[in-house]
Design a protein around this motif. Structure first.
Motif, PDB file in Angstrom:
ATOM      1  N   MET A   1       0.841  -1.186   0.000  1.00 35.72           N
ATOM      2  CA  MET A   1       0.000   0.000   0.000  1.00 35.72           C
ATOM      3  C   MET A   1       0.875   1.234   0.000  1.00 35.72           C
ATOM      4  O   MET A   1       1.991   1.234   0.512  1.00 35.72           O
ATOM      5  CB  MET A   1      -0.930   0.023   1.223  1.00 35.72           C
ATOM      6  N   LEU A  19       4.650  -2.581   2.730  1.00 33.77           N
ATOM      7  CA  LEU A  19       4.082  -3.912   2.557  1.00 33.77           C
ATOM      8  C   LEU A  19       3.579  -4.415   3.897  1.00 33.77           C
ATOM      9  O   LEU A  19       4.330  -4.461   4.877  1.00 33.77           O
ATOM     10  CB  LEU A  19       5.131  -4.874   1.994  1.00 33.77           C
ATOM     11  N   PRO A  21       0.946  -7.426   6.049  1.00 31.71           N
ATOM     12  CA  PRO A  21       0.252  -8.709   5.942  1.00 31.71           C
ATOM     13  C   PRO A  21      -1.142  -8.503   5.354  1.00 31.71           C
ATOM     14  O   PRO A  21      -1.775  -7.459   5.563  1.00 31.71           O
ATOM     15  CB  PRO A  21       0.179  -9.195   7.399  1.00 31.71           C
ATOM     16  N   GLU A  22      -1.625  -9.469   4.621  1.00 32.63           N
ATOM     17  CA  GLU A  22      -2.898  -9.350   3.902  1.00 32.63           C
ATOM     18  C   GLU A  22      -4.045  -8.948   4.818  1.00 32.63           C
ATOM     19  O   GLU A  22      -4.889  -8.126   4.446  1.00 32.63           O
ATOM     20  CB  GLU A  22      -3.213 -10.695   3.224  1.00 32.63           C
ATOM     21  N   TYR A  23      -4.071  -9.499   6.047  1.00 32.67           N
ATOM     22  CA  TYR A  23      -5.223  -9.247   6.928  1.00 32.67           C
ATOM     23  C   TYR A  23      -5.236  -7.831   7.499  1.00 32.67           C
ATOM     24  O   TYR A  23      -6.196  -7.438   8.156  1.00 32.67           O
ATOM     25  CB  TYR A  23      -5.252 -10.266   8.074  1.00 32.67           C
ATOM     26  N   LYS A  25      -4.672  -5.008   5.489  1.00 38.03           N
ATOM     27  CA  LYS A  25      -4.779  -4.006   4.426  1.00 38.03           C
ATOM     28  C   LYS A  25      -5.982  -3.071   4.587  1.00 38.03           C
ATOM     29  O   LYS A  25      -5.937  -1.919   4.154  1.00 38.03           O
ATOM     30  CB  LYS A  25      -4.812  -4.689   3.064  1.00 38.03           C
ATOM     31  N   ASP A  26      -7.053  -3.569   5.217  1.00 40.58           N
ATOM     32  CA  ASP A  26      -8.241  -2.723   5.407  1.00 40.58           C
ATOM     33  C   ASP A  26      -8.446  -2.334   6.867  1.00 40.58           C
ATOM     34  O   ASP A  26      -9.525  -1.874   7.245  1.00 40.58           O
ATOM     35  CB  ASP A  26      -9.494  -3.449   4.896  1.00 40.58           C
ATOM     36  N   THR A  89       6.508  -6.512   9.676  1.00 44.45           N
ATOM     37  CA  THR A  89       6.469  -7.932  10.031  1.00 44.45           C
ATOM     38  C   THR A  89       6.148  -8.079  11.520  1.00 44.45           C
ATOM     39  O   THR A  89       6.612  -7.286  12.344  1.00 44.45           O
ATOM     40  CB  THR A  89       7.826  -8.605   9.743  1.00 44.45           C
TER      41      THR A  89
END
Length: 309
Positions: A1, A19, A21-23, A25-26, A89
């Motif tokens: 993002m 960058l 983690p996927e969970y 992003k929102d 991370t």
């Protein structure tokens, strides 16, 4: 993002690439408090470093920055110079708590946690006290007492080394699962002499995993952990490797020889005095009388004066 500054800044405001983690992003959109960047202490250096807090649920992330020369980002209709890539991370917050526990241990007494985790330079450290299962985490590195329903804590070196040993083992397992070869890296980074480094890969993995964990603990504790794991000690004084100068001699040279000895030798004299091979000895016994030298076939031809008939 790609993230910018505060709302209301001009369109050309500085933006960064992060960058996550996927969970996550929102996270900022779905949660009221969302994600928050904070400056906390680096547990190894004692200096400030950037971290990311996921406020609900409470979770800590370290921010790593990848920098490359002559690198830029194209973000929407803009070009962002610098090309920094930020990576978030997950990080075990106990490493940061451990820094304050060790610091408070100099007083040699049990203290409530809110008196241990105090830092005028990094006041956001109090966010660590809101982490879930904090009591469970502290059991790994502290001795505890309860007086009038209030808990007091004191750093335990013995428990800490056992907990760090588990971390090393977990790191080793991850390295093996991902098939990461660490043998050469251990020898070059730790400057072990060749006879000190075992050919056993298990020891290489332990040394490398210890180095990774040491990035999150003070130097003194890293040394204690190395002794606890019974790692080989780095050599106190490593000799400088011999300089690989260009060899001027056309003779084959053993790699272990001292190259400088060829500076004082006459190569031609050395060739004459060298031992003859079996082929050379056989050739020397051949009767060469009447045989022309091979040089005579390549010499300059001389013109002969031919008389008239």
């Amino acid at each position: 993002m790609a993230g910018g500054g505060e709302r209301g800044e001009p369109a050309g405001a500085r933006q960064h690439v992060l960058l996550l983690p996927e969970y996550l992003k929102d996270a900022s959109k779905k949660m009221k408090s969302g994600l928050m960047f904070v400056k906390l202490v680096n547990p190894r250096l004692g200096e400030g470093a950037l971290y990311l807090f996921n406020m609900c649920p409470q979770q800590l992330f370290e921010i790593k920055v990848f920098k490359e020369k002559h690198h830029s980002w194209f973000i929407n209709q803009s070009v962002q110079s610098g090309g920094l890539l930020h990576l978030a991370t997950p990080m075990d917050p106990l490493f940061l708590l451990l820094y304050y526990l060790k610091k408070a241990d100099k007083e040699g007494k049990f203290q409530p946690l809110d008196q241990v985790v105090v830092d005028d330079m990094f006041p956001d450290c109090i966010l660590l006290l809101k982490l879930p299962e904090l009591e469970k985490l502290l059991q790994h590195v502290t001795d505890q007492k309860e007086i009038d329903k209030k808990k007091y804590y004191k750093y335990s070196k013995e428990k800490t080394l056992k907990w760090l040993e588990k971390k090393v083992n977990q790191t080793m397992a991850a390295l093996k699962t991902n098939h990461i070869n660490v043998g050469a890296r251990v020898q070059s980074s730790a400057f072990f002499s060749s006879h000190q480094v075992s050919t056993d890969k298990e020891e290489d993995y332990i040394c490398y995993a210890h180095g990774l964990i040491s990035d999150y603990i003070p130097k003194e504790l890293s040394d204690d952990l190395a002794k606890h794991l019974k790692l080989p000690e780095p050599s106190a004084s490593m000799p400088n490797p011999p300089s690989k100068k260009v060899k001027l001699s056309d003779e084959p040279v053993e790699a272990k020889e001292d190259y400088t000895k060829f500076n004082t030798k006459d190569v031609k004299t050395e060739k004459k005095n060298s031992k003859m091979t079996a082929a050379q000895k056989a050739l020397a016994k051949v009767d060469k009388s009447g045989m022309k030298s091979i040089d005579s076939f390549f010499g300059v031809k001389t013109k002969k004066n031919v008389g008239k008939i």
